[in-house]
Design a protein around this motif. Sequence first.
Motif, PDB file in Angstrom:
ATOM      1  N   GLU A 266      11.695   8.522 -12.554  1.00 37.97           N
ATOM      2  CA  GLU A 266      12.235   9.248 -13.706  1.00 37.97           C
ATOM      3  C   GLU A 266      11.131   9.535 -14.723  1.00 37.97           C
ATOM      4  N   ARG A 267      10.403   8.492 -15.091  1.00 36.59           N
ATOM      5  CA  ARG A 267       9.296   8.648 -16.031  1.00 36.59           C
ATOM      6  C   ARG A 267       8.517   7.347 -16.063  1.00 36.59           C
ATOM      7  N   LEU A 268       7.209   7.439 -16.043  1.00 41.43           N
ATOM      8  CA  LEU A 268       6.374   6.254 -16.139  1.00 41.43           C
ATOM      9  C   LEU A 268       6.117   5.914 -17.601  1.00 41.43           C
ATOM     10  N   PRO A 269       5.980   4.646 -17.925  1.00 36.38           N
ATOM     11  CA  PRO A 269       5.648   4.280 -19.309  1.00 36.38           C
ATOM     12  C   PRO A 269       4.356   4.952 -19.771  1.00 36.38           C
ATOM     13  N   GLY A 270       4.411   5.554 -20.936  1.00 30.43           N
ATOM     14  CA  GLY A 270       3.228   6.202 -21.496  1.00 30.43           C
ATOM     15  C   GLY A 270       2.865   7.515 -20.856  1.00 30.43           C
ATOM     16  N   GLN A 271       3.778   8.090 -20.080  1.00 30.73           N
ATOM     17  CA  GLN A 271       3.478   9.315 -19.321  1.00 30.73           C
ATOM     18  C   GLN A 271       3.739  10.562 -20.158  1.00 30.73           C
ATOM     19  N   PRO A 272       2.836  11.558 -20.094  1.00 31.41           N
ATOM     20  CA  PRO A 272       3.130  12.841 -20.724  1.00 31.41           C
ATOM     21  C   PRO A 272       4.154  13.621 -19.905  1.00 31.41           C
ATOM     22  N   ALA A 273       4.715  14.657 -20.502  1.00 30.68           N
ATOM     23  CA  ALA A 273       5.662  15.514 -19.791  1.00 30.68           C
ATOM     24  C   ALA A 273       4.950  16.236 -18.652  1.00 30.68           C
ATOM     25  N   VAL A 274       5.630  16.373 -17.505  1.00 28.28           N
ATOM     26  CA  VAL A 274       5.055  17.050 -16.349  1.00 28.28           C
ATOM     27  C   VAL A 274       6.080  18.013 -15.758  1.00 28.28           C
ATOM     28  N   ASP A 275       5.579  18.932 -14.938  1.00 25.97           N
ATOM     29  CA  ASP A 275       6.454  19.932 -14.316  1.00 25.97           C
ATOM     30  C   ASP A 275       6.597  19.714 -12.820  1.00 25.97           C
ATOM     31  N   PHE A 276       6.301  18.490 -12.343  1.00 27.17           N
ATOM     32  CA  PHE A 276       6.380  18.207 -10.910  1.00 27.17           C
ATOM     33  C   PHE A 276       7.112  16.881 -10.681  1.00 27.17           C
ATOM     34  N   PRO A 277       7.840  16.756  -9.548  1.00 29.09           N
ATOM     35  CA  PRO A 277       8.548  15.512  -9.236  1.00 29.09           C
ATOM     36  C   PRO A 277       7.606  14.473  -8.634  1.00 29.09           C
ATOM     37  N   MET A 278       7.981  13.203  -8.764  1.00 29.57           N
ATOM     38  CA  MET A 278       7.249  12.103  -8.150  1.00 29.57           C
ATOM     39  C   MET A 278       8.243  11.115  -7.537  1.00 29.57           C
ATOM     40  N   TYR A 279       7.802  10.482  -6.474  1.00 27.38           N
ATOM     41  CA  TYR A 279       8.597   9.467  -5.784  1.00 27.38           C
ATOM     42  C   TYR A 279       7.681   8.299  -5.439  1.00 27.38           C
ATOM     43  N   SER A 280       8.251   7.105  -5.413  1.00 28.48           N
ATOM     44  CA  SER A 280       7.480   5.946  -4.966  1.00 28.48           C
ATOM     45  C   SER A 280       8.432   4.870  -4.469  1.00 28.48           C
ATOM     46  N   GLY A 281       7.901   3.995  -3.632  1.00 28.08           N
ATOM     47  CA  GLY A 281       8.725   2.926  -3.092  1.00 28.08           C
ATOM     48  C   GLY A 281       8.104   2.328  -1.848  1.00 28.08           C
ATOM     49  N   TYR A 282       8.932   1.668  -1.065  1.00 30.62           N
ATOM     50  CA  TYR A 282       8.468   0.932   0.109  1.00 30.62           C
ATOM     51  C   TYR A 282       9.041   1.497   1.403  1.00 30.62           C
ATOM     52  N   VAL A 283       8.237   1.408   2.439  1.00 32.94           N
ATOM     53  CA  VAL A 283       8.689   1.690   3.809  1.00 32.94           C
ATOM     54  C   VAL A 283       8.311   0.468   4.652  1.00 32.94           C
ATOM     55  N   THR A 284       9.307  -0.147   5.270  1.00 35.41           N
ATOM     56  CA  THR A 284       9.050  -1.303   6.128  1.00 35.41           C
ATOM     57  C   THR A 284       8.472  -0.833   7.450  1.00 35.41           C
ATOM     58  N   VAL A 285       7.328  -1.375   7.834  1.00 34.73           N
ATOM     59  CA  VAL A 285       6.656  -0.941   9.064  1.00 34.73           C
ATOM     60  C   VAL A 285       6.765  -1.980  10.173  1.00 34.73           C
ATOM     61  N   ASP A 286       7.149  -3.200   9.832  1.00 33.75           N
ATOM     62  CA  ASP A 286       7.365  -4.251  10.841  1.00 33.75           C
ATOM     63  C   ASP A 286       8.462  -5.170  10.329  1.00 33.75           C
ATOM     64  N   GLU A 287       9.648  -5.006  10.898  1.00 37.17           N
ATOM     65  CA  GLU A 287      10.811  -5.776  10.445  1.00 37.17           C
ATOM     66  C   GLU A 287      10.619  -7.266  10.673  1.00 37.17           C
ATOM     67  N   LEU A 288      10.086  -7.628  11.844  1.00 36.35           N
ATOM     68  CA  LEU A 288       9.964  -9.043  12.200  1.00 36.35           C
ATOM     69  C   LEU A 288       9.004  -9.772  11.261  1.00 36.35           C
ATOM     70  N   ALA A 289       7.843  -9.173  11.013  1.00 40.11           N
ATOM     71  CA  ALA A 289       6.853  -9.798  10.139  1.00 40.11           C
ATOM     72  C   ALA A 289       7.163  -9.580   8.661  1.00 40.11           C
ATOM     73  N   GLY A 290       8.008  -8.585   8.373  1.00 39.68           N
ATOM     74  CA  GLY A 290       8.308  -8.269   6.977  1.00 39.68           C
ATOM     75  C   GLY A 290       7.177  -7.551   6.279  1.00 39.68           C
ATOM     76  N   ARG A 291       6.486  -6.670   7.013  1.00 38.36           N
ATOM     77  CA  ARG A 291       5.419  -5.887   6.399  1.00 38.36           C
ATOM     78  C   ARG A 291       5.982  -4.573   5.864  1.00 38.36           C
ATOM     79  N   ALA A 292       5.696  -4.291   4.609  1.00 43.07           N
ATOM     80  CA  ALA A 292       6.168  -3.057   3.970  1.00 43.07           C
ATOM     81  C   ALA A 292       5.028  -2.434   3.186  1.00 43.07           C
ATOM     82  N   LEU A 293       4.875  -1.131   3.339  1.00 45.90           N
ATOM     83  CA  LEU A 293       3.795  -0.404   2.671  1.00 45.90           C
ATOM     84  C   LEU A 293       4.349   0.390   1.491  1.00 45.90           C
ATOM     85  N   PHE A 294       3.587   0.389   0.406  1.00 44.73           N
ATOM     86  CA  PHE A 294       3.973   1.077  -0.824  1.00 44.73           C
ATOM     87  C   PHE A 294       3.333   2.460  -0.874  1.00 44.73           C
TER      88      PHE A 294
END
Length: 459
Positions: free
Chosen positions: A32-60
């Motif tokens: 939605e908005r990062l702390p201290g961020q100026p106004a922008v005209d483009f969307p951003m997304y971030s989060g995790y994708v699990t790449v190995d369920e057994l080991a519990g490895r997830a990449l950001f």
Amino acid sequence: MAVAPVLLAVLLASAWRAAAVSSSAAADDRIERLPGQPAVDFPMYSGYVTVDELAGRALFYWLQEVPPEAQPAPLVLWLNGGPGCSSVAYGASEELGAFRIRPDGATLFLNKFRWNRAANILFLDSPAGVGFSYTNTSSDLYTSGDNRTAHDSYAFLVKWFERFPQYKHQDFYIAGESYAGHYVPQLSQLVYRNNIGIAKPIVNFKGFMVGNAVTNDHTDYAGMFESWWNHGLISDATYQLLRATCLDDSIIHPSPACNAAQDVAATEQGDIDMYSIYTPLCNQTSSSAAAAATKRRRPWMRGSYDPCTESHSTVYYNRPEVQRALHANVTGINYTWVTCSDTLNDHWGDSPRSMLPIYQELIAAGLRIWVFSGDTDAVIPLTSTRYSIDALGLPTTTSWYPWYDNKQVGGWSQVYKGLTLVTIRGAGHEVPLHRPRQGFILFQHFLQGKAMPKNGTTS
């Protein structure tokens, strides 16, 4: 009957918007908005994708899109190296990303030469244990290496494209710098090979670009030591010692004799930034007077370089409100976010001594391959890159020439059959940090598959 270009663009944009009505997981990742961020005209997304369920490895990941009216546009995955360093810390926060962090560690300002002006940029913290990426299997931190990193990154891509299906058919490129000189070709090879025999592959892979990249240990070392000697950073005797003890060693796993020789070299080099040998260290700019004097001596630095950027990001990304806005550290673990993991770096496993066989395979496949080099870097200097490319034995299609930006030489370039080499004049190891405008021009020409401009004004 041919479709008019304007109508085709409208149809493509409409198809993009339809596909962009994607999964709830993607919607949940919207920033939605990062702390201290100026106004922008483009969307951003971030989060995790699990790449190995057994080991519990997830990449950001952190996706910075082009403005909606510029879609559809290419997608570029950016990787930093180390091994063990964060693409959020470096690529996103002090190089090609949308924002720079102010010295207060709390507010952001817009990067005029952000690469998401030309393409959708996907930053990935890889492998698990880097930046915000994590593993639930602690032994993973002591057993990382090139092979697992490539396969986890590929698993990330497969799942990420399912979360963002609108990107499945967009032109896709991989880019990075430094030890990503291993990550980028290895992941490119995996994507290329897994696409063979598939009518509609989930990754529409077109090529890769690497900068100041670890490529081939023997030629990397040879060029490194020669560059140090040529720039007066080491003595004649130490130059000969390095050549005698290191040329047949691994860069990641050097012998004790090679380590000892490099210690001698470090003493002779003194307290300078080997990643950018003509710019000051962070602690040398503590006073405004010193900073002003530095700028008078080096007017080309004016407004383009803050040697303390790494310390700013360390403050910013450790703020709980920043982590919440990025959907990072979602379990609220009390730990300190760091730009690079010493644990991963100190215990790195498999690291092939040469990427040149991968280059040969992917050049033969007809992929677009560009290699760039900031020419004031002493870590993987231009000399190393030139020796590594020479080892490929490629025919030259366009001989060495200066390229221009606003009638000033921005660097030099040579085009080979299947590979383009570009240098950036006055840039260190992190080209978009030291030469943001020239780095963006490089990126635009790479995406367009156009040779660097030989004269005239570059917009």
